[in-house]
Design a protein around this motif. Structure first.
Motif, PDB file in Angstrom:
ATOM      1  N   ALA A  83       0.853  -1.440  -0.075  1.00  0.00           N
ATOM      2  CA  ALA A  83       0.077   0.219   0.049  1.00  0.00           C
ATOM      3  C   ALA A  83       0.582   1.153   0.082  1.00  0.00           C
ATOM      4  CB  ALA A  83      -1.320   0.184   0.595  1.00  0.00           C
ATOM      5  N   SER A  84       0.545   2.141  -0.639  1.00  0.00           N
ATOM      6  CA  SER A  84       1.428   3.082  -0.483  1.00  0.00           C
ATOM      7  C   SER A  84       0.239   4.809  -0.411  1.00  0.00           C
ATOM      8  CB  SER A  84       1.607   3.382  -2.299  1.00  0.00           C
ATOM      9  OG  SER A  84       2.223   5.111  -1.932  1.00  0.00           O
ATOM     10  N   PRO A  85       0.605   5.416   0.428  1.00  0.00           N
ATOM     11  CA  PRO A  85       0.026   6.999   0.567  1.00  0.00           C
ATOM     12  C   PRO A  85      -0.424   6.753  -1.199  1.00  0.00           C
ATOM     13  CG  PRO A  85       1.873   6.689   1.249  1.00  0.00           C
ATOM     14  CD  PRO A  85       1.650   5.804   0.772  1.00  0.00           C
ATOM     15  N   ALA A  86       0.404   7.189  -2.191  1.00  0.00           N
ATOM     16  CA  ALA A  86       0.035   7.514  -3.578  1.00  0.00           C
ATOM     17  C   ALA A  86      -1.391   7.304  -3.900  1.00  0.00           C
ATOM     18  CB  ALA A  86       1.273   7.880  -4.154  1.00  0.00           C
ATOM     19  N   ALA A  87      -1.760   6.188  -3.380  1.00  0.00           N
ATOM     20  CA  ALA A  87      -2.355   5.033  -4.014  1.00  0.00           C
ATOM     21  C   ALA A  87      -4.045   5.849  -4.548  1.00  0.00           C
ATOM     22  CB  ALA A  87      -2.039   3.446  -3.120  1.00  0.00           C
ATOM     23  N   PRO A  88      -4.270   5.648  -3.809  1.00  0.00           N
ATOM     24  CA  PRO A  88      -5.475   6.444  -2.692  1.00  0.00           C
ATOM     25  C   PRO A  88      -5.384   7.337  -3.862  1.00  0.00           C
ATOM     26  CG  PRO A  88      -4.857   6.564  -0.736  1.00  0.00           C
ATOM     27  CD  PRO A  88      -3.979   6.313  -2.156  1.00  0.00           C
TER      28      PRO A  88
ATOM     29  N   GLU B  44     -11.832  12.972   7.656  1.00  0.00           N
ATOM     30  CA  GLU B  44     -12.169  11.616   6.783  1.00  0.00           C
ATOM     31  C   GLU B  44     -11.699  11.294   5.861  1.00  0.00           C
ATOM     32  OE1 GLU B  44     -16.464  12.186   6.437  1.00  0.00           O
ATOM     33  OE2 GLU B  44     -16.911  12.841   8.877  1.00  0.00           O
ATOM     34  N   ASP B  45     -11.145  11.970   4.645  1.00  0.00           N
ATOM     35  CA  ASP B  45     -10.202  11.750   4.356  1.00  0.00           C
ATOM     36  C   ASP B  45      -9.066  11.353   4.672  1.00  0.00           C
ATOM     37  OD1 ASP B  45     -12.355  12.352   2.502  1.00  0.00           O
ATOM     38  OD2 ASP B  45     -11.852  14.247   1.808  1.00  0.00           O
ATOM     39  N   VAL B  46      -8.313  11.817   5.493  1.00  0.00           N
ATOM     40  CA  VAL B  46      -7.344  11.390   5.916  1.00  0.00           C
ATOM     41  C   VAL B  46      -6.823  10.003   6.868  1.00  0.00           C
ATOM     42  CG1 VAL B  46      -5.460  11.937   7.116  1.00  0.00           C
ATOM     43  CG2 VAL B  46      -6.637  13.956   6.372  1.00  0.00           C
ATOM     44  N   THR B  50      -5.391   6.692   6.043  1.00  0.00           N
ATOM     45  CA  THR B  50      -4.354   6.472   6.869  1.00  0.00           C
ATOM     46  C   THR B  50      -4.689   4.673   6.967  1.00  0.00           C
ATOM     47  OG1 THR B  50      -4.717   8.108   8.665  1.00  0.00           O
ATOM     48  CG2 THR B  50      -4.307   5.961   9.814  1.00  0.00           C
ATOM     49  N   TRP B  51      -6.210   4.130   7.272  1.00  0.00           N
ATOM     50  CA  TRP B  51      -6.581   3.158   6.199  1.00  0.00           C
ATOM     51  C   TRP B  51      -6.156   1.986   5.521  1.00  0.00           C
ATOM     52  CZ3 TRP B  51      -7.957   0.141  11.317  1.00  0.00           C
ATOM     53  CH2 TRP B  51      -8.623   1.026  12.242  1.00  0.00           C
ATOM     54  N   ILE B  75       1.082   7.263  11.785  1.00  0.00           N
ATOM     55  CA  ILE B  75       0.928   7.228  10.288  1.00  0.00           C
ATOM     56  C   ILE B  75      -0.019   8.174   9.856  1.00  0.00           C
ATOM     57  CG2 ILE B  75      -0.805   6.094   8.510  1.00  0.00           C
ATOM     58  CD1 ILE B  75       0.455   3.726   9.677  1.00  0.00           C
ATOM     59  N   ALA B  76      -1.047   8.163  10.798  1.00  0.00           N
ATOM     60  CA  ALA B  76      -2.303   9.548  10.611  1.00  0.00           C
ATOM     61  C   ALA B  76      -1.699  10.821  11.054  1.00  0.00           C
ATOM     62  CB  ALA B  76      -3.511   8.828  11.353  1.00  0.00           C
ATOM     63  N   ARG B  77      -0.390  10.653  11.310  1.00  0.00           N
ATOM     64  CA  ARG B  77      -0.063  12.264  11.951  1.00  0.00           C
ATOM     65  C   ARG B  77       0.162  12.415  10.786  1.00  0.00           C
ATOM     66  NH1 ARG B  77       4.247  16.005  14.515  1.00  0.00           N
ATOM     67  NH2 ARG B  77       3.225  17.094  15.636  1.00  0.00           N
ATOM     68  N   HIS B  78       1.025  12.089   9.800  1.00  0.00           N
ATOM     69  CA  HIS B  78       1.728  12.094   8.926  1.00  0.00           C
ATOM     70  C   HIS B  78       0.756  12.327   7.252  1.00  0.00           C
ATOM     71  CE1 HIS B  78       5.441   9.457  10.246  1.00  0.00           C
ATOM     72  NE2 HIS B  78       6.006  10.619  10.354  1.00  0.00           N
ATOM     73  N   ARG B  79      -0.855  11.445   7.424  1.00  0.00           N
ATOM     74  CA  ARG B  79      -0.554  11.552   6.076  1.00  0.00           C
ATOM     75  C   ARG B  79      -2.306  12.952   6.544  1.00  0.00           C
ATOM     76  NH1 ARG B  79       1.329   7.953   5.106  1.00  0.00           N
ATOM     77  NH2 ARG B  79       2.284   9.673   4.140  1.00  0.00           N
ATOM     78  N   ALA B  80      -2.198  13.490   7.920  1.00  0.00           N
ATOM     79  CA  ALA B  80      -2.771  14.832   7.477  1.00  0.00           C
ATOM     80  C   ALA B  80      -1.896  15.762   7.239  1.00  0.00           C
ATOM     81  CB  ALA B  80      -3.674  15.068   9.489  1.00  0.00           C
TER      82      ALA B  80
END
Lengths: 284, 192
Positions: A83-88, B44-46, B50-51, B75-80
């Motif tokens: 999984a990559s964060p860029a995927a979604p 919610e997008d973040v 994360t999931w 992970i959530a903090r990084h995505r945010a």
């Protein structure tokens, strides 16, 4: 800073009137660790404990949004790269780009349809240049170009003054190939063949005989008339029926519509036109 | 918190058991969303991003429940942060009045703060704290993480995390103990 108007945390103690505020730290640590505080703790601390318990309370409506998406992602087979964060994001990108990509062919089709309608209208009005008007006349049955117009395409004889030398002009041959036989441009093609009688400089061939190419014989096993070795200019038919490719039928119809079973005109279609053209070797 | 059954639940989830994964999700998602609503407008997008990353790395995860939560909130903090950077490149429409401000300046909600303590109102009060204090309190109290795990997530020392949490709690208690009008006039202000 001190005084009744000061913020509580700016005072020496945590609670008003309670000196030695740093002593509350063990109680605050208990709150942070969600442990119950002693019953003898200040009431403000009990209020704070209730607030923190509410903040960490059970799920409310809306706290489980995204469960379906997460479960779908869980049940989906993992990608090889993980999984990559860029995927979604890329998936969202594709979703937003897809409609835009689909609009291009639609726009092109609409533009082509508009251009076609405009051209057809101009053709029926007779506003096109003579070669194009002639093409429209042959293909869609638009009115023929005016007689004696300069640049009149030949081999179709809409003008009675058309001379045999004009018949050999290559321009209409190419035009006719496109309009009459769209499925084939091989040398054996009836219309493309340089021996095509209708485009031969010999006018007597033009209105009476198909080219004796082998392809045509295979495609049309019916007995073909033998070409006349001695062409006579008298056999050239300048009539409007020969102008419509000599089919002797409705000049306003395209060739494909005249013979739906075969894209090529048969030898019988080269029979003398109603205008009375004589065709040697072809039974009347 | 799942507690003693976490190890078994995680093992089933790793084996592809959707019910086990759903249990993990339902256990963490409320806290995750509450935390993300504090630090990201598009919470919610973040959370969804994360999931997705959690699902991708679940098979390689090793640890207990505390480590799992710490991993997920990291992970959530990084995505945010990624979302914030992406948002910074786009024009934003500023809000004149946040929900927390409305809560604090509304006289009829002031007395309800402690009487009818609702999760939403308390979260709004926490959101009115300075950013680092609010985030640390959320990670400590709502996410249930230890001080050293929070320190690792926010990039501070455990001592600094403890001090910031204590300051935040004191301000929160002060806001709760004041009438609404005084709260609105003396509160430190919303930092985000």
């Amino acid at each position: 800073m001190s005084g009744p108007d000061a913020m509580h945390d700016e005072m020496p103690g945590f609670f008003p009137g309670r000196p030695g505020g740093e002593h509350d730290e063990p109680l605050l640590d208990m709150l942070l660790e969600r442990r119950p505080i002693p019953p003898g703790a200040p009431p403000e601390l009990h209020d704070l404990a209730r607030m923190l318990a509410a903040a960490a309370g059970p799920a409310e409506p809306g706290d489980l949004v995204g469960e379906d998406a997460a479960r779908a992602a869980f049940t989906r087979p993992p990608s090889p790269a993980g999984a990559s964060p860029a995927a979604p994001r890329s998936a969202r990108h594709r979703l937003t780009e897809r409609p835009a990509r689909g609009r291009l062919p639609l726009a092109a089709a609409l533009a082509m349809a508009a251009a076609g309608l405009g051209s057809a209208t101009a053709a029926y009005v007779g506003a096109l240049p003579s070669p194009i008007q002639h093409l429209a006349h042959v293909v869609i049955g638009a009115p023929p170009p005016p007689s004696g117009a300069p640049g009149q395409p030949l081999g179709v004889g809409s003008s009675p003054a058309a001379s045999p030398s004009q018949v050999s002009s290559p321009a209409p041959r190419k035009t006719l190939r496109v309009s009459a036989t769209p499925t084939s441009s091989k040398p054996g093609n009836w219309l493309w063949n340089s021996a095509n009688p209708r485009y031969s400089p010999k006018p007597s061939y033009a209105s009476c005989h198909p080219a004796p190419g082998p392809t045509q014989h295979q495609a049309h096993p019916s007995p073909a008339p033998s070409p006349t070795p001695t062409p006579s200019p008298a056999h050239f038919s300048p009539s409007p029926s020969s102008a419509s490719l000599g089919t002797g039928q409705n000049p306003g119809q395209p060739l494909a519509a005249q013979d739906p079973e075969s894209p090529r005109p048969s030898a019988s279609s080269l029979a003398p036109s109603p205008s009375g053209t004589t065709c040697p070797g072809v039974p009347g | 918190m799942i507690g003693a059954a976490f190890g078994e639940t995680l093992a089933h989830a790793k084996a592809g058991d959707e019910a086990a994964f759903t249990l993990l999700f339902r256990d963490v998602q409320p806290a995750l969303l509450r935390y993300l609503r504090l630090i990201a407008p598009d919470a919610e997008d973040v959370a969804g991003d994360t999931w997705l990353q959690v699902v991708g790395g679940l098979g390689r995860f090793r640890g207990e429940e505390q480590e799992f939560r710490a991993w997920l909130f990291t992970i959530a903090r990084h995505r945010a942060a990624d979302s914030g950077r992406s948002r910074a490149r786009r024009p934003a429409v500023p809000l004149d009045l946040t929900e927390a401000e409305q809560l604090l300046t509304s006289p009829d909600t002031a007395d309800q703060a402690l009487e009818a303590v609702s999760t939403r109102k308390v979260l709004a009060l926490i959101a009115s704290l300075p950013g680092d204090q609010a985030e640390i309190i959320m990670l400590r109290v709502v996410a249930g993480l230890e001080a050293r795990e929070v320190a690792r997530i926010v990039g501070k020392s455990p001592g600094a995390v403890r001090v910031a949490a204590h300051r935040g709690l004191r301000k929160l208690a002060g806001m709760a103990g004041l009438p609404a009008t005084e709260r609105a006039s003396t509160r430190p202000g919303v930092t985000r």
